[in-house]
Scaffold this active site. Structure first.
Site, mmCIF file in Angstrom:
data_model
loop_
_atom_site.group_PDB
_atom_site.id
_atom_site.type_symbol
_atom_site.label_atom_id
_atom_site.label_comp_id
_atom_site.label_asym_id
_atom_site.label_seq_id
_atom_site.Cartn_x
_atom_site.Cartn_y
_atom_site.Cartn_z
ATOM 1 N N SER A 135 0.842 -1.197 0.000
ATOM 2 C CA SER A 135 0.000 0.000 0.000
ATOM 3 C C SER A 135 0.883 1.255 0.000
ATOM 4 O O SER A 135 1.740 1.395 -0.875
ATOM 5 C CB SER A 135 -0.969 -0.050 1.177
ATOM 6 O OG SER A 135 -2.001 0.885 1.033
ATOM 7 N N ASP A 138 -8.218 -5.612 -6.239
ATOM 8 C CA ASP A 138 -7.926 -4.638 -5.185
ATOM 9 C C ASP A 138 -8.983 -3.538 -5.238
ATOM 10 O O ASP A 138 -9.163 -2.888 -6.262
ATOM 11 C CB ASP A 138 -6.538 -4.056 -5.430
ATOM 12 C CG ASP A 138 -6.080 -3.097 -4.343
ATOM 13 O OD1 ASP A 138 -6.907 -2.721 -3.494
ATOM 14 O OD2 ASP A 138 -4.894 -2.730 -4.360
ATOM 15 N N HIS A 181 -6.599 -6.156 -1.835
ATOM 16 C CA HIS A 181 -5.521 -5.226 -1.470
ATOM 17 C C HIS A 181 -4.648 -5.750 -0.345
ATOM 18 O O HIS A 181 -3.422 -5.663 -0.409
ATOM 19 C CB HIS A 181 -6.139 -3.893 -1.054
ATOM 20 C CG HIS A 181 -5.125 -2.835 -0.735
ATOM 21 N ND1 HIS A 181 -4.370 -2.220 -1.709
ATOM 22 C CD2 HIS A 181 -4.736 -2.283 0.454
ATOM 23 C CE1 HIS A 181 -3.560 -1.337 -1.145
ATOM 24 N NE2 HIS A 181 -3.762 -1.351 0.165
#
Length: 258
Positions: free
Chosen positions: A82, A173, A207
């Site tokens: 991330s 994601d 994600h």
């Protein structure tokens, strides 16, 4: 870590939840790496929010690793997921000792926080809050991050890096458009005539890619939004991807940290 070493050194970073998360570093250490879990905001005397960072902070982390007697020298690697993904790209680009970067569902641009460099700065790519969607009290942020191509000053110039890159992409994601960002990063490398990368894309994977056998979480509370955020993915393929990714990133780091 066991034995006399030396061991490959890794700077390990997570994302926008902040704080100090050590469990991935612990698993890396159990597999022969000297892994430094690096907090960069929301911990101790660090910034409380994602506002501004300085490359010198990350240089000090690399220097700390390389000073240790059990670290394989002269280079280290880095892992980031991330927000930590774009930081991993920046470390590989701006810190010469970082020779391998593992990017997990990150962005090709510097997200949200200005990164102060020795000469100049890298502005942060912002969010358009009007594009946030809320369904049954759950935030969907996938469309909210601005398009890096519209803000080229935020894009990390990874084509200048003397390092190798591993892009690990969850194809469903919902936090943001990781596949697009990986494709843009690879395009930039290709246009510069670079072949110092590999990419792996995983169907049904969201994600929040964690260590093997970690529980799957389609939706998770996020400290920044202070509300649940949808991360995407489907349980079985996501969990399978976590196992495959674990083996892939360890082989990659072993290959390029020398």
């Amino acid at each position: 870590m066991r034995g006399p070493g030396p061991f490959p050194g890794v700077v390990d970073m997570f994302g926008g939840t902040g704080g100090l998360l050590e469990y991935r570093s612990a698993q890396m250490a159990s597999r022969g790496f000297a892994s430094l879990a690096l907090a960069f905001f929301g911990y101790d005397d660090l910034p409380k929010s994602l506002e501004e960072f300085n490359i010198t902070y990350f240089e000090e982390a690399v220097e700390f690793l390389l000073k240790h007697e059990k670290i394989l020298k002269p280079n280290v690697g880095t892992i980031g997921i991330s927000k930590g993904g774009d930081l991993a790209l920046s470390l590989a680009t701006y810190i010469p000792e970082v020779k391998a970067a593992v990017w997990i569902n990150g962005c090709n641009a510097n997200v949200q926080s200005t990164l102060q460099l020795h000469h100049g700065k890298l502005p942060g790519l912002k969010y358009d809050i009007s594009k946030l969607q809320v369904v049954d009290g759950v935030f969907d942020t996938c469309e909210a991050l601005l398009n890096p191509e519209d803000y080229p000053e935020t894009i990390i110039p990874i084509e200048k890096a003397d390092a190798n890159f591993l892009f690990l992409v969850g194809l469903v994601d919902r936090n943001w458009k990781s596949e697009l960002y990986a494709d843009l990063a690879i395009k930039r490398l290709q246009q510069a005539g670079r072949d110092n990368y590999e990419v792996h894309k995983y169907e049904g994977t969201g994600h929040l890619i964690e260590c093997p056998y970690s529980p799957y979480a389609h939706t998770t509370y996020h400290s920044v939004t202070r509300a649940p955020v949808v991360f995407g993915g489907t349980m079985v393929p996501h969990l399978q991807a976590q196992l495959q990714i674990w083996n892939t990133l360890r082989k990659f780091l072993t290959r390029f940290i020398r």
